[in-house]
Design an enzyme around this catalytic site. Structure first.
Site, PDB file in Angstrom:
ATOM      1  N   ASP A   1       0.853  -1.182   0.000  1.00  0.00           N
ATOM      2  CA  ASP A   1       0.000   0.000   0.000  1.00  0.00           C
ATOM      3  C   ASP A   1       0.897   1.243   0.000  1.00  0.00           C
ATOM      4  O   ASP A   1       2.108   1.145   0.227  1.00  0.00           O
ATOM      5  CB  ASP A   1      -0.907   0.003   1.242  1.00  0.00           C
ATOM      6  CG  ASP A   1      -2.231   0.739   1.018  1.00  0.00           C
ATOM      7  OD1 ASP A   1      -3.282   0.064   0.924  1.00  0.00           O
ATOM      8  OD2 ASP A   1      -2.212   1.988   0.943  1.00  0.00           O
TER       9      ASP A   1
ATOM     10  N   TYR B   1     -12.526   7.244 -14.382  1.00  0.00           N
ATOM     11  CA  TYR B   1     -12.678   6.057 -13.524  1.00  0.00           C
ATOM     12  C   TYR B   1     -13.414   4.949 -14.277  1.00  0.00           C
ATOM     13  O   TYR B   1     -12.966   3.796 -14.309  1.00  0.00           O
ATOM     14  CB  TYR B   1     -13.432   6.449 -12.257  1.00  0.00           C
ATOM     15  CG  TYR B   1     -13.594   5.348 -11.241  1.00  0.00           C
ATOM     16  CD1 TYR B   1     -12.542   4.955 -10.418  1.00  0.00           C
ATOM     17  CD2 TYR B   1     -14.818   4.703 -11.072  1.00  0.00           C
ATOM     18  CE1 TYR B   1     -12.696   3.952  -9.463  1.00  0.00           C
ATOM     19  CE2 TYR B   1     -14.986   3.705 -10.120  1.00  0.00           C
ATOM     20  CZ  TYR B   1     -13.921   3.336  -9.322  1.00  0.00           C
ATOM     21  OH  TYR B   1     -14.086   2.338  -8.374  1.00  0.00           O
TER      22      TYR B   1
HETATM   23  N1  LIG Z   1     -15.934   1.253  -2.314  1.00  0.00           N
HETATM   24  C1  LIG Z   1     -16.691   1.072  -3.403  1.00  0.00           C
HETATM   25  O1  LIG Z   1     -17.902   1.371  -3.413  1.00  0.00           O
HETATM   26  C2  LIG Z   1     -16.086   0.466  -4.632  1.00  0.00           C
HETATM   27  C3  LIG Z   1     -16.952   0.109  -5.673  1.00  0.00           C
HETATM   28  C4  LIG Z   1     -16.427  -0.461  -6.826  1.00  0.00           C
HETATM   29  C5  LIG Z   1     -15.070  -0.645  -6.942  1.00  0.00           C
HETATM   30  N2  LIG Z   1     -14.243  -0.271  -5.922  1.00  0.00           N
HETATM   31  C6  LIG Z   1     -12.813  -0.496  -6.102  1.00  0.00           C
HETATM   32  O2  LIG Z   1     -12.336  -1.302  -5.046  1.00  0.00           O
HETATM   33  C7  LIG Z   1     -10.962  -0.995  -4.821  1.00  0.00           C
HETATM   34  C8  LIG Z   1     -10.739  -0.728  -3.343  1.00  0.00           C
HETATM   35  O3  LIG Z   1     -11.518   0.382  -2.968  1.00  0.00           O
HETATM   36  P1  LIG Z   1     -11.920   0.682  -1.451  1.00  0.00           P
HETATM   37  O4  LIG Z   1     -13.300   1.187  -1.490  1.00  0.00           O
HETATM   38  O5  LIG Z   1     -11.561  -0.457  -0.604  1.00  0.00           O
HETATM   39  O6  LIG Z   1     -10.969   1.941  -1.176  1.00  0.00           O
HETATM   40  P2  LIG Z   1     -10.008   2.328   0.034  1.00  0.00           P
HETATM   41  O7  LIG Z   1      -9.650   3.741  -0.185  1.00  0.00           O
HETATM   42  O8  LIG Z   1     -10.639   1.929   1.341  1.00  0.00           O
HETATM   43  O9  LIG Z   1      -8.734   1.388  -0.197  1.00  0.00           O
HETATM   44  C9  LIG Z   1      -7.874   1.569  -1.291  1.00  0.00           C
HETATM   45  C10 LIG Z   1      -6.453   1.308  -0.845  1.00  0.00           C
HETATM   46  O10 LIG Z   1      -5.592   1.455  -1.973  1.00  0.00           O
HETATM   47  C11 LIG Z   1      -4.437   2.160  -1.555  1.00  0.00           C
HETATM   48  N3  LIG Z   1      -3.773   2.821  -2.684  1.00  0.00           N
HETATM   49  C12 LIG Z   1      -4.148   3.982  -3.282  1.00  0.00           C
HETATM   50  N4  LIG Z   1      -3.272   4.304  -4.242  1.00  0.00           N
HETATM   51  C13 LIG Z   1      -2.331   3.320  -4.259  1.00  0.00           C
HETATM   52  C14 LIG Z   1      -1.168   3.102  -5.031  1.00  0.00           C
HETATM   53  N5  LIG Z   1      -0.786   3.955  -5.988  1.00  0.00           N
HETATM   54  N6  LIG Z   1      -0.433   1.985  -4.776  1.00  0.00           N
HETATM   55  C15 LIG Z   1      -0.808   1.124  -3.792  1.00  0.00           C
HETATM   56  N7  LIG Z   1      -1.888   1.289  -3.039  1.00  0.00           N
HETATM   57  C16 LIG Z   1      -2.657   2.376  -3.260  1.00  0.00           C
HETATM   58  C17 LIG Z   1      -4.958   3.151  -0.533  1.00  0.00           C
HETATM   59  O11 LIG Z   1      -3.926   3.675   0.294  1.00  0.00           O
HETATM   60  C18 LIG Z   1      -5.971   2.303   0.228  1.00  0.00           C
HETATM   61  O12 LIG Z   1      -5.379   1.632   1.317  1.00  0.00           O
HETATM   62  C19 LIG Z   1     -10.620   0.184  -5.727  1.00  0.00           C
HETATM   63  O13 LIG Z   1     -10.003  -0.301  -6.895  1.00  0.00           O
HETATM   64  C20 LIG Z   1     -11.977   0.773  -6.050  1.00  0.00           C
HETATM   65  O14 LIG Z   1     -11.977   1.449  -7.268  1.00  0.00           O
HETATM   66  C21 LIG Z   1     -14.718   0.276  -4.758  1.00  0.00           C
END
Ligand SMILES: NC(=O)c1ccc[n+]([C@@H]2O[C@H](COP(=O)([O-])OP(=O)(O)OC[C@H]3O[C@@H](n4cnc5c(N)ncnc54)[C@H](O)[C@@H]3O)[C@@H](O)[C@H]2O)c1
Length: 269
Positions: free
Chosen positions: A41, A156
């Site tokens: 991360d 996105y």
């Molecule tokens: N939360 C939602 O509703 C949702 C819906 C569809 C898809 N997603 C996808 O699920 C995935 C996780 O999202 P989440 O909601 O758990 O978000 P989150 O922000 O809780 O977790 C994302 C993590 O990725 C890390 N991160 C960011 N940039 C990074 C980089 N360059 N290198 C390494 N790590 C990095 C962040 O520090 C964080 O710990 C994402 O790809 C998001 O697009 C989320």
């Protein structure tokens, strides 16, 4: 479950973006089912918390998925620390939203680099470690937005659609070598990424009007299907996209219930 009896006993996994939200839930699920895990991360504070919470079988590393050398090192760490790599979960993602007419080149590049190039680099270097070691499983976290556009979400949604096709292309190239590649497409999940949608009552109500399940998912409800795709139970599944969205994707048609009325049959109580 103990480290020696779960579905992932003696397996080694990398979770890219594993320190929060969906990635953290995947990490927890893998840990409960016996895996050794590299958590990568860019958020040091959250990595420290993971290190405190999981003393055994988890190695934390700062790594940015948009930087190839860091991704290569992250996948290499799994081999160095735990002796191999069986599963990779490419979860890291975020966006800098903006309407197309406003969206800067910098914001576009940030989102597409993180969400699409990051998954490419992670897939490439996970596959390099898995090739010649009997294969493995890669699970990419895309989004419902791979299929459904959203206002101010062009970068996105385009990146997530790219992740879905990248997953299929990777499955085509890698399945002959025993590496399965699949995608999970979550709907709305309650994580730090979406906090603003839950804090704004009107925005939250607008989401709920769309989701037949009547609620957002918890991160564990995305982790479960992701672990399934990486598990032995899914050994013939490759190139698949699994929507995990509470039936949101099937809501394109107008709601005809006000015109048709309720079903005549009612359950006996
Ligand atoms: N939360 C939602 O509703 C949702 C819906 C569809 C898809 N997603 C996808 O699920 C995935 C996780 O999202 P989440 O909601 O758990 O978000 P989150 O922000 O809780 O977790 C994302 C993590 O990725 C890390 N991160 C960011 N940039 C990074 C980089 N360059 N290198 C390494 N790590 C990095 C962040 O520090 C964080 O710990 C994402 O790809 C998001 O697009 C989320």
């Amino acid at each position: 479950m103990s480290g020696s009896t779960g579905r992932f006993a003696s397996k080694v996994a990398v979770v890219a973006g594993g320190a929060s939200g969906i990635g953290l839930a995947i990490l927890r699920g893998l840990h409960d089912e016996g895996a050794s895990i590299v958590c990568a991360d860019v958020n040091q504070e959250r990595l420290d918390a993971v290190e405190r919470d999981f003393e055994a079988r988890v190695a934390c590393t700062m790594a940015d998925v948009t930087k190839e050398a860091e991704v290569e090192a992250m996948m290499g760490l799994a081999v160095e620390r735990f002796g191999g790599l069986d599963c990779a979960f490419n979860v890291a993602g975020a966006s800098r939203p903006g309407y197309i007419v406003d969206l800067s080149e910098t914001a576009w590049d940030f989102t597409v680099d993180l969400c699409l190039k990051g998954v490419f680099l992670c897939t490439k270097h996970a596959a390099r470690q898995m090739l010649g070691r009997g294969g493995g499983a890669i699970v990419n976290i895309a989004s419902l937005n791979a299929h459904v556009p959203m206002h101010a979400g062009a970068a996105y949604a385009a990146a997530k659609a790219g992740v879905e096709m990248l997953t299929k292309n990777a499955a085509l190239e890698l399945t002959p070598d025993g590496i399965r590649v699949n995608a999970v497409l979550p709907g709305l999940v309650e994580t730090p990424l979406t906090r603003r949608h839950f804090e704004n009552r009107d925005a939250h109500a607008a989401f709920m009007a769309r989701i037949p399940a009547g609620r957002a998912a918890q991160p564990e409800e995305i982790a479960g299907p992701a672990l399934f795709l990486a598990s032995e139970e899914a050994r013939y599944v490759s190139g698949a996209s699994l929507l995990v969205d509470g039936a949101w994707a099937v809501t394109g048609y107008p709601d005809m219930r006000p015109f048709r009325g309720a079903p005549a049959w009612t359950p006996r109580v």
